[in-house]
Design a protein around this motif. Structure first.
Motif, PDB file in Angstrom:
ATOM      1  N   ASP A  28       0.879  -1.058  -0.453  1.00 55.30           N
ATOM      2  CA  ASP A  28      -0.457  -0.455   0.575  1.00 55.30           C
ATOM      3  C   ASP A  28       0.800   1.549   0.006  1.00 55.30           C
ATOM      4  O   ASP A  28       0.679   1.993  -0.854  1.00 55.30           O
ATOM      5  CB  ASP A  28      -0.730  -0.212   1.306  1.00 55.30           C
ATOM      6  N   GLN A  68       0.785   3.808  -3.033  1.00 57.00           N
ATOM      7  CA  GLN A  68       0.300   5.404  -3.126  1.00 57.00           C
ATOM      8  C   GLN A  68       1.843   6.385  -3.478  1.00 57.00           C
ATOM      9  O   GLN A  68       1.504   7.533  -3.386  1.00 57.00           O
ATOM     10  CB  GLN A  68       0.562   5.235  -1.133  1.00 57.00           C
ATOM     11  N   GLN A  69       3.041   5.987  -3.380  1.00 55.80           N
ATOM     12  CA  GLN A  69       4.366   6.883  -3.007  1.00 55.80           C
ATOM     13  C   GLN A  69       4.441   8.026  -2.509  1.00 55.80           C
ATOM     14  O   GLN A  69       4.526   9.241  -2.952  1.00 55.80           O
ATOM     15  CB  GLN A  69       4.378   6.657  -4.976  1.00 55.80           C
ATOM     16  N   SER A  70       4.592   7.604  -1.618  1.00 58.51           N
ATOM     17  CA  SER A  70       4.056   9.084  -0.101  1.00 58.51           C
ATOM     18  C   SER A  70       5.129   8.335   0.865  1.00 58.51           C
ATOM     19  O   SER A  70       4.714   7.278   1.326  1.00 58.51           O
ATOM     20  CB  SER A  70       3.110   9.393   0.080  1.00 58.51           C
ATOM     21  N   TYR A 101       0.584   7.322   7.499  1.00 60.45           N
ATOM     22  CA  TYR A 101       0.700   6.367   8.178  1.00 60.45           C
ATOM     23  C   TYR A 101       1.797   7.040   8.876  1.00 60.45           C
ATOM     24  O   TYR A 101       1.379   6.262  10.281  1.00 60.45           O
ATOM     25  CB  TYR A 101       1.976   5.270   7.133  1.00 60.45           C
TER      26      TYR A 101
END
Length: 368
Positions: A25, A29-31, A37
């Motif tokens: 996940d 999301q590439q964050s 989180y």
């Protein structure tokens, strides 16, 4: 039989589906820097510890460094701590130009001997830095009373004590700040480095949050000179997933420790002692014997991995020679360094494996 001191592969296998899902996940999301989180994990950790603020940072070492920075520790200050701990405890003090002042340990718990702190306090002392070693809290009532009397900060090194209690209060929530490590081998371990600082004071919490991002509250506007000390989203997601299992794992560690206690009783080794009012989480199960090195060698030949935490106390480390300590200055710590040995203790260890460890320890002392 091969028995590791710990086995993270077994832990991963037991929660693999949960871990894989959150890792994927995060990748989707590439964050990766701070974000949802990290915020979710911080909120859960604050609730878990009972602290107002829980600030995710890049490592346990940086947790200590940021906590000391937030307390205003600077060149020429003195910080009282223990010499029998991981290097980062004193290294963080030295990195700020302050002087670590070492106080010997209690032989029963390996934590700082609170009876010896008063004589180490000087006009330059600015903070006390107790370590909750191996999973048991230091004697915090005496430490907090001393700090209040002398006007000192208290920075708790709770790197090895997440979930441990002292008289109903959780490690890392009694001082001005608490510092945690999520090094992979910790009871709550990341898949890389990670750490966290707890605080209950609004100003302290806000300052640590700013200091971990180069002293900035608004991007590119810097109120302080901080560091790059952020916890990344991938580690936060993994830690948040593992946190829900922590109490169960801690209870299993206590069960493992109790079995060692029962079956090593009467052997010529010192077993762990729990101070009244403490709840131990057994990050390590530490025995002590003057025959430590021979015992370790015997167990190794039998396929049993043991570890020495720590072979050289900090006051005798080469890098701290400038402090002027010499062999014999802190005899309890020096004796511990020559005698302690950590046995395999992890939630997934089997009874058969424990029985083999116990059998081999008994065999060693019987034949000797």
């Amino acid at each position: 039989m091969k028995i590791p001191s710990q086995d993270l592969k077994r832990q991963y296998k037991s929660i693999q589906n949960e871990i894989d899902a959150v890792v994927l996940d995060v990748l989707a999301q590439q964050s990766f820097i701070l974000g949802p989180y990290v915020e979710s994990f911080e909120n859960s950790m604050a609730n878990y510890c009972g602290a107002k603020y829980a600030i995710g940072v890049s490592s346990g070492t940086d947790a200590l460094l940021l906590a000391l920075m937030a307390c205003g520790i600077k060149s020429g200050d003195e910080v009282i701590t223990t010499p029998f701990t991981f290097f980062a405890t004193a290294g963080s003090i030295a990195r700020l130009g302050a002087l670590p002042v070492f106080v010997d340990i209690d032989p029963a718990t390996y934590n700082i001997d609170v009876r010896k702190i008063a004589s180490a306090v000087s006009s330059k002392t600015k903070a006390l830095l107790p370590v909750h070693l191996f999973g048991q809290c230091a004697e915090m009532d005496a430490i907090l009373e001393m700090a209040q009397t002398k006007g000192l900060y208290v920075v708790e090194d709770a790197a090895q004590a997440i979930g441990a209690f002292y008289k109903g209060k959780q490690a890392g929530t009694m001082g001005d700040t608490g510092c945690f490590s999520f090094y992979p081998s910790k009871n709550l371990g990341a898949y890389g480095d990670g750490g966290l600082v707890t605080a209950n004071d609004d100003e302290m919490g806000a300052l640590i949050k700013a200091l971990r991002v180069h002293g900035s509250n608004t991007r590119y506007y810097h109120e302080y000179v901080g560091i790059n000390g952020r916890l990344d989203a991938l580690q936060a997601a993994i830690l948040h997933t593992k946190l829900k299992h922590l109490n169960e794992w801690s209870e299993k560690r206590r069960t493992v420790a109790a079995y060692y206690d029962e079956h090593l009783s009467g052997m010529p080794v010192r077993l762990p002692e729990i101070m009244n009012g403490n709840t131990h989480i057994y990050h390590q199960y530490v025995i002590a014997t003057p025959k430590r090195d021979l015992l370790k060698e015997h167990l190794s030949v039998q396929g049993i991995e043991t570890v020495i935490y720590y072979p050289v106390p900090l006051h005798l480390q080469k890098c701290f020679a400038y402090l002027g300590y010499k062999s014999g200055d802190l005899p309890v710590s020096e004796k511990a360094a020559n005698e302690v040995l950590s046995l395999p203790v992890f939630p997934e260890i089997t009874r058969e494996e424990q029985d083999f460890v116990i059998e081999q320890i008994k065999a060693f002392f019987t034949r000797k």
